[in-house]
Design a protein around this motif. Structure first.
Motif, PDB file in Angstrom:
ATOM      1  N   GLU A 147       0.341   3.081 -12.538  1.00  0.00           N
ATOM      2  CA  GLU A 147       1.553   3.358 -13.309  1.00  0.00           C
ATOM      3  C   GLU A 147       2.764   3.562 -12.406  1.00  0.00           C
ATOM      4  O   GLU A 147       2.640   4.132 -11.317  1.00  0.00           O
ATOM      5  N   PHE A 148       3.921   3.130 -12.912  1.00  0.00           N
ATOM      6  CA  PHE A 148       5.194   3.308 -12.218  1.00  0.00           C
ATOM      7  C   PHE A 148       6.246   3.766 -13.213  1.00  0.00           C
ATOM      8  O   PHE A 148       6.259   3.330 -14.362  1.00  0.00           O
ATOM      9  N   LYS A 149       7.130   4.592 -12.740  1.00  0.00           N
ATOM     10  CA  LYS A 149       8.223   5.107 -13.559  1.00  0.00           C
ATOM     11  C   LYS A 149       9.374   4.090 -13.622  1.00  0.00           C
ATOM     12  O   LYS A 149      10.068   4.002 -14.625  1.00  0.00           O
ATOM     13  N   TYR A 150       9.555   3.339 -12.542  1.00  0.00           N
ATOM     14  CA  TYR A 150      10.676   2.401 -12.453  1.00  0.00           C
ATOM     15  C   TYR A 150      10.166   0.971 -12.288  1.00  0.00           C
ATOM     16  O   TYR A 150       9.272   0.712 -11.475  1.00  0.00           O
ATOM     17  N   ILE A 151      10.775   0.048 -13.036  1.00  0.00           N
ATOM     18  CA  ILE A 151      10.352  -1.347 -12.998  1.00  0.00           C
ATOM     19  C   ILE A 151      10.499  -1.950 -11.604  1.00  0.00           C
ATOM     20  O   ILE A 151       9.658  -2.739 -11.177  1.00  0.00           O
ATOM     21  N   ASN A 152      11.555  -1.580 -10.880  1.00  0.00           N
ATOM     22  CA  ASN A 152      11.743  -2.141  -9.537  1.00  0.00           C
ATOM     23  C   ASN A 152      10.605  -1.764  -8.604  1.00  0.00           C
ATOM     24  O   ASN A 152      10.188  -2.567  -7.767  1.00  0.00           O
ATOM     25  N   ASP A 153      10.093  -0.550  -8.738  1.00  0.00           N
ATOM     26  CA  ASP A 153       8.953  -0.123  -7.920  1.00  0.00           C
ATOM     27  C   ASP A 153       7.704  -0.906  -8.306  1.00  0.00           C
ATOM     28  O   ASP A 153       6.923  -1.306  -7.441  1.00  0.00           O
ATOM     29  N   ALA A 154       7.514  -1.122  -9.598  1.00  0.00           N
ATOM     30  CA  ALA A 154       6.347  -1.874 -10.067  1.00  0.00           C
ATOM     31  C   ALA A 154       6.407  -3.313  -9.570  1.00  0.00           C
ATOM     32  O   ALA A 154       5.400  -3.850  -9.086  1.00  0.00           O
ATOM     33  N   ILE A 155       7.556  -3.939  -9.673  1.00  0.00           N
ATOM     34  CA  ILE A 155       7.699  -5.326  -9.212  1.00  0.00           C
ATOM     35  C   ILE A 155       7.468  -5.421  -7.713  1.00  0.00           C
ATOM     36  O   ILE A 155       6.791  -6.342  -7.225  1.00  0.00           O
ATOM     37  N   ALA A 156       7.994  -4.480  -6.964  1.00  0.00           N
ATOM     38  CA  ALA A 156       7.806  -4.495  -5.506  1.00  0.00           C
ATOM     39  C   ALA A 156       6.326  -4.349  -5.149  1.00  0.00           C
ATOM     40  O   ALA A 156       5.820  -5.054  -4.259  1.00  0.00           O
ATOM     41  N   PHE A 157       5.630  -3.463  -5.836  1.00  0.00           N
ATOM     42  CA  PHE A 157       4.201  -3.274  -5.550  1.00  0.00           C
ATOM     43  C   PHE A 157       3.403  -4.506  -5.966  1.00  0.00           C
ATOM     44  O   PHE A 157       2.488  -4.932  -5.252  1.00  0.00           O
ATOM     45  N   GLU A 158       3.744  -5.099  -7.103  1.00  0.00           N
ATOM     46  CA  GLU A 158       3.062  -6.321  -7.545  1.00  0.00           C
ATOM     47  C   GLU A 158       3.197  -7.418  -6.489  1.00  0.00           C
ATOM     48  O   GLU A 158       2.213  -8.068  -6.125  1.00  0.00           O
ATOM     49  N   LYS A 159       4.407  -7.622  -5.981  1.00  0.00           N
ATOM     50  CA  LYS A 159       4.630  -8.643  -4.952  1.00  0.00           C
ATOM     51  C   LYS A 159       3.823  -8.341  -3.697  1.00  0.00           C
ATOM     52  O   LYS A 159       3.269  -9.237  -3.065  1.00  0.00           O
ATOM     53  N   GLN A 160       3.758  -7.065  -3.327  1.00  0.00           N
ATOM     54  CA  GLN A 160       2.998  -6.662  -2.159  1.00  0.00           C
ATOM     55  C   GLN A 160       1.514  -6.983  -2.346  1.00  0.00           C
ATOM     56  O   GLN A 160       0.893  -7.599  -1.485  1.00  0.00           O
ATOM     57  N   VAL A 161       0.970  -6.592  -3.481  1.00  0.00           N
ATOM     58  CA  VAL A 161      -0.453  -6.817  -3.753  1.00  0.00           C
ATOM     59  C   VAL A 161      -0.770  -8.311  -3.806  1.00  0.00           C
ATOM     60  O   VAL A 161      -1.801  -8.750  -3.302  1.00  0.00           O
ATOM     61  N   LYS A 162       0.124  -9.099  -4.392  1.00  0.00           N
ATOM     62  CA  LYS A 162      -0.104 -10.542  -4.468  1.00  0.00           C
ATOM     63  C   LYS A 162      -0.240 -11.168  -3.085  1.00  0.00           C
ATOM     64  O   LYS A 162      -0.922 -12.168  -2.917  1.00  0.00           O
ATOM     65  N   GLY A 163       0.384 -10.562  -2.094  1.00  0.00           N
ATOM     66  CA  GLY A 163       0.301 -11.067  -0.730  1.00  0.00           C
ATOM     67  C   GLY A 163      -0.893 -10.557   0.058  1.00  0.00           C
ATOM     68  O   GLY A 163      -1.124 -10.969   1.193  1.00  0.00           O
ATOM     69  N   TRP A 164      -1.641  -9.650  -0.516  1.00  0.00           N
ATOM     70  CA  TRP A 164      -2.779  -9.054   0.179  1.00  0.00           C
ATOM     71  C   TRP A 164      -3.997  -9.961   0.177  1.00  0.00           C
ATOM     72  O   TRP A 164      -4.176 -10.802  -0.705  1.00  0.00           O
ATOM     73  N   SER A 165      -4.848  -9.696   1.134  1.00  0.00           N
ATOM     74  CA  SER A 165      -6.140 -10.384   1.200  1.00  0.00           C
ATOM     75  C   SER A 165      -7.045  -9.893   0.069  1.00  0.00           C
ATOM     76  O   SER A 165      -6.811  -8.831  -0.528  1.00  0.00           O
ATOM     77  N   ARG A 166      -8.073 -10.645  -0.180  1.00  0.00           N
ATOM     78  CA  ARG A 166      -9.074 -10.251  -1.178  1.00  0.00           C
ATOM     79  C   ARG A 166      -9.681  -8.889  -0.833  1.00  0.00           C
ATOM     80  O   ARG A 166      -9.890  -8.046  -1.707  1.00  0.00           O
ATOM     81  N   LYS A 167      -9.955  -8.664   0.451  1.00  0.00           N
ATOM     82  CA  LYS A 167     -10.568  -7.401   0.877  1.00  0.00           C
ATOM     83  C   LYS A 167      -9.657  -6.210   0.579  1.00  0.00           C
ATOM     84  O   LYS A 167     -10.130  -5.147   0.173  1.00  0.00           O
ATOM     85  N   LYS A 168      -8.353  -6.366   0.783  1.00  0.00           N
ATOM     86  CA  LYS A 168      -7.432  -5.268   0.484  1.00  0.00           C
ATOM     87  C   LYS A 168      -7.371  -5.007  -1.023  1.00  0.00           C
ATOM     88  O   LYS A 168      -7.359  -3.856  -1.456  1.00  0.00           O
ATOM     89  N   LYS A 169      -7.350  -6.072  -1.819  1.00  0.00           N
ATOM     90  CA  LYS A 169      -7.349  -5.891  -3.269  1.00  0.00           C
ATOM     91  C   LYS A 169      -8.621  -5.181  -3.713  1.00  0.00           C
ATOM     92  O   LYS A 169      -8.577  -4.261  -4.539  1.00  0.00           O
ATOM     93  N   GLU A 170      -9.749  -5.570  -3.162  1.00  0.00           N
ATOM     94  CA  GLU A 170     -11.010  -4.934  -3.537  1.00  0.00           C
ATOM     95  C   GLU A 170     -11.062  -3.476  -3.091  1.00  0.00           C
ATOM     96  O   GLU A 170     -11.695  -2.654  -3.754  1.00  0.00           O
ATOM     97  N   ALA A 171     -10.393  -3.143  -2.002  1.00  0.00           N
ATOM     98  CA  ALA A 171     -10.344  -1.745  -1.558  1.00  0.00           C
ATOM     99  C   ALA A 171      -9.628  -0.875  -2.597  1.00  0.00           C
ATOM    100  O   ALA A 171     -10.129   0.193  -2.963  1.00  0.00           O
ATOM    101  N   ILE A 172      -8.480  -1.329  -3.110  1.00  0.00           N
ATOM    102  CA  ILE A 172      -7.785  -0.493  -4.101  1.00  0.00           C
ATOM    103  C   ILE A 172      -8.507  -0.510  -5.441  1.00  0.00           C
ATOM    104  O   ILE A 172      -8.461   0.478  -6.165  1.00  0.00           O
ATOM    105  N   ILE A 173      -9.184  -1.599  -5.747  1.00  0.00           N
ATOM    106  CA  ILE A 173      -9.986  -1.634  -6.979  1.00  0.00           C
ATOM    107  C   ILE A 173     -11.063  -0.551  -6.918  1.00  0.00           C
ATOM    108  O   ILE A 173     -11.340   0.120  -7.900  1.00  0.00           O
ATOM    109  N   ARG A 174     -11.642  -0.365  -5.736  1.00  0.00           N
ATOM    110  CA  ARG A 174     -12.669   0.671  -5.538  1.00  0.00           C
ATOM    111  C   ARG A 174     -12.066   2.054  -5.315  1.00  0.00           C
ATOM    112  O   ARG A 174     -12.787   3.029  -5.170  1.00  0.00           O
ATOM    113  N   GLY A 175     -10.731   2.139  -5.263  1.00  0.00           N
ATOM    114  CA  GLY A 175     -10.069   3.421  -5.036  1.00  0.00           C
ATOM    115  C   GLY A 175     -10.083   3.848  -3.577  1.00  0.00           C
ATOM    116  O   GLY A 175      -9.860   5.014  -3.268  1.00  0.00           O
TER     117      GLY A 175
END
Length: 107
Positions: free
Chosen positions: A54-82
């Motif tokens: 969750e994000f309070k501000y749309i700009n923060d959400a968009i920035a995080f989305e762009k960051q995650v889209k650039g991540w490797s599969r392993k990094k995405k799986e790390a946050i999926i696992r917490g």
């Protein structure tokens, strides 16, 4: 106040889709039903919601989305696992020619 969400879907083919929305339930339903035939997930259904943040501000959400889209599969799986603590080691260069990994200076 509106809340914005960055989410990750695991697709039937094992790939991940990252998106941002202001209504997670509606957006997940759209992916599930295949509302948009040009959407990445349309031919990769069924999809499973595996992460949201969750994000309070749309700009923060968009920035995080762009960051995650650039991540490797392993990094995405790390946050999926917490396992947020795994992000830094996964971001470090593992290439043997990297100066940190190159022992040529020791000879």
């Amino acid at each position: 106040m509106k809340i914005y969400y960055v989410y990750i879907l695991k697709c039937f083919d094992g790939s991940y889709y990252t998106g941002v929305t202001n209504c997670l339930e509606r957006r997940f339903a759209e992916h599930t039903w295949g509302i948009n035939v040009t959407c990445y997930t349309y031919t990769r259904r069924p999809v499973e919601l595996v992460f949201s943040c969750e994000f309070k501000y749309i700009n923060d959400a968009i920035a995080f989305e762009k960051q995650v889209k650039g991540w490797s599969r392993k990094k995405k799986e790390a946050i999926i696992r917490g396992k947020w603590n795994e992000l830094k080691p996964l971001a470090e260069c593992q290439n043997q020619t990297h100066s940190r990994n190159n022992n040529a200076d020791e000879n």
